[in-house]
Design an enzyme around this catalytic site. Sequence first.
Site, mmCIF file in Angstrom:
data_model
loop_
_atom_site.group_PDB
_atom_site.id
_atom_site.type_symbol
_atom_site.label_atom_id
_atom_site.label_comp_id
_atom_site.label_asym_id
_atom_site.label_seq_id
_atom_site.Cartn_x
_atom_site.Cartn_y
_atom_site.Cartn_z
ATOM 1 N N TYR A 99 -2.823 -0.802 10.426
ATOM 2 C CA TYR A 99 -2.815 -1.144 9.001
ATOM 3 C C TYR A 99 -1.522 -0.672 8.340
ATOM 4 C CZ TYR A 99 -4.215 -1.193 4.069
ATOM 5 O OH TYR A 99 -4.272 -1.422 2.724
ATOM 6 N N SER A 145 0.856 -1.198 0.000
ATOM 7 C CA SER A 145 0.000 0.000 0.000
ATOM 8 C C SER A 145 0.885 1.238 0.000
ATOM 9 C CB SER A 145 -0.885 0.004 1.247
ATOM 10 O OG SER A 145 -1.540 1.256 1.406
#
Length: 679
Positions: A569, A556
């Site tokens: 996350y 990401s």
Amino acid sequence: MTTHDTVAALIARSNHLGRDPKNTNYAGGNTSAKGSDTDPVTGESVDLLWVKGSGGDLGTLTESGLAVLRLDRVRALVDVYPGVDREDEMVAAFDYCLHGKGGAAPSIDTAMHGLVDAAHVDHLHPDSGIAIATAADGEELTRTIFGDRVVWVPWRRPGFQLGLDIAAIKAANPQAIGCILGGHGITAWGDSSHEAQANSLEIIQSAEKYLAANSRPQPFGAPLDGYAPLPDDDRRARAAALAPFLRGLASTDKAQVGHYTDDPRVLEFLAAAEHPRLAALGTSCPDHFLRTKVSPLVLDLPATATVDECKSRLSQLHESYRADYQAYYDRHATPDSPAIRGADPAIVLIPGVGMFSYGKDKQTARVAGEFYLNAINVMRGAEGVSRYAPIGESEKFRIEYWALEEAKLARMPEPKPLATRIALVTGAASGIGKAIAARLAAEGACVVIADLDAAKAQAAAAEIGDCDVAVGIAADVTDESAVRAAVDATVLAFGGIDIVVNNAGLSLSKSLLDTTADDWDLQHNVMARGSFLVSQAAARALIDQRLGGDILYISSKNSVFAGPNNIAYSATKADQAHQVRLLAAELGEHGVKVNGINPDGVVRGSGIFAGGWGAQRAAVYGVDEQDLGKFYAQRTLLKREVLPENIANAAFALCSSDFSHTTGLHVPVDAGVAAAFLR
């Protein structure tokens, strides 16, 4: 009967016969019908021949798979036939006999159908018929079983002369309903489609009944100590342990896809004393050995041998197999022969475990295994009532390296970029993972879709293609045993593994103070631990396979970008990003490339965003959830929303030959987030 009725009856008969493997193998045999239609040029009636075209399959045959020829012109070829030494020229001559656009390409067996004086002709490869055809005393057995209703035809390579031979036999034996073709199969005929089908089935079923009633109790010989099938779980575990190694051997000359079966008939064959002798004799029917090669590679160790002992011995046997195949080619090749097509086995037999078969794609590999199972059935029948005596090696070579077969191969379309490659994609029932799986499959790869929900994984796989292209499995990436089972399922489904996509993920949007230890552990277990477990299990297979490979991490932009309310996350994504670098450094010596993709928020189609993450992130940024994708787009340099297909494009590129020298790279797919630029 109208033209439509004639063709409809032929299609119905073909489908009925072809759907039952007792009658013929996949894409094997051919059927025909003769009738008349109006010539659009002259307006006069013209006699036509409709015959299954080259490469078609009877069980799924449609009208588009028929070649359509003028019967008078086919029969006129008899007057210009130059003889056996030049009979291959007659295949090109069939093009001058086509009616209208001609339909499918005429096959080598067209002469048999056109020259035999019967309205309907079937040529089939039933196991029972080939058993009689390959028995040492097949001619005598034919008389015993059928009397004068079926006539024996000595072996002759398919072609124009065989058509002349069968036509002559039909004319000389008006009482006959068909013939047994030595070493090959059967041909039957009739005045109507119904009669031809009935005659074909009479030959097949009469042979079946005779073999069942007269076979000796142990046609493959007495059981061998230590060669009995392993228990079910042990057998599958052994197969999974051997599959990548075997695929590496079978792909020495050219990458192959594999198929595994532990069919009880294969296990029975390998547990009996005569299996080494019979396997060495090879198959006989041309359709069989064109797909299985002249003979299989057979492991000569009992099922009690260890995996390491099996691998060591298989390496030795593979080296010997290649040398023997090269010698076989050298013995029979002429200056005009096509180049050797590779010396690796297409069939590998492992006592106690089963059969591994190989081909350019999953269907080819599976069909090769089905054909060798046909050959085992043939050997059982022939050995049960006589002695298995297939056609000789030189005749096999003449067909395997036939110029016409080479021309057929040359007509095949160019393989897609990822042909022969096998991918495992985690979290692939929706969103990014599903898009990646679909793109890899579209580029020629076989894909295994792994997801927590087996039903959703299977549904996603079914959208991509049949089980020769995609399969869906359940996999919890946090569970080490489940991950090993997923890799095992991949190598058993397609023979090995080449591409691993660590995509499974989830996210909870919380501030530091609101993030619990359970929140932290959940996200790290799925993404950091999960991708580690998947990469570790897959790397064992990749190293054993010795074909290199690709491991991709869907990381990401958050792995390098600091945003609010995202501690767990983003931290686990940073962990994944560094795994890319660490594994690239470690696995490079094995030819395995490891790369990552850093998307920005992919809202559309995302299981993560639909599961609550979207609402949470929208609240953080103060926008409506339905506008979150637009919000993300506006903060990028390109002002474009990132979609699952954009990530799939990058995944394909990284696995393609264009990036053969790239490893340890992270590719941003974020439409330009300056704060996430790599440094």
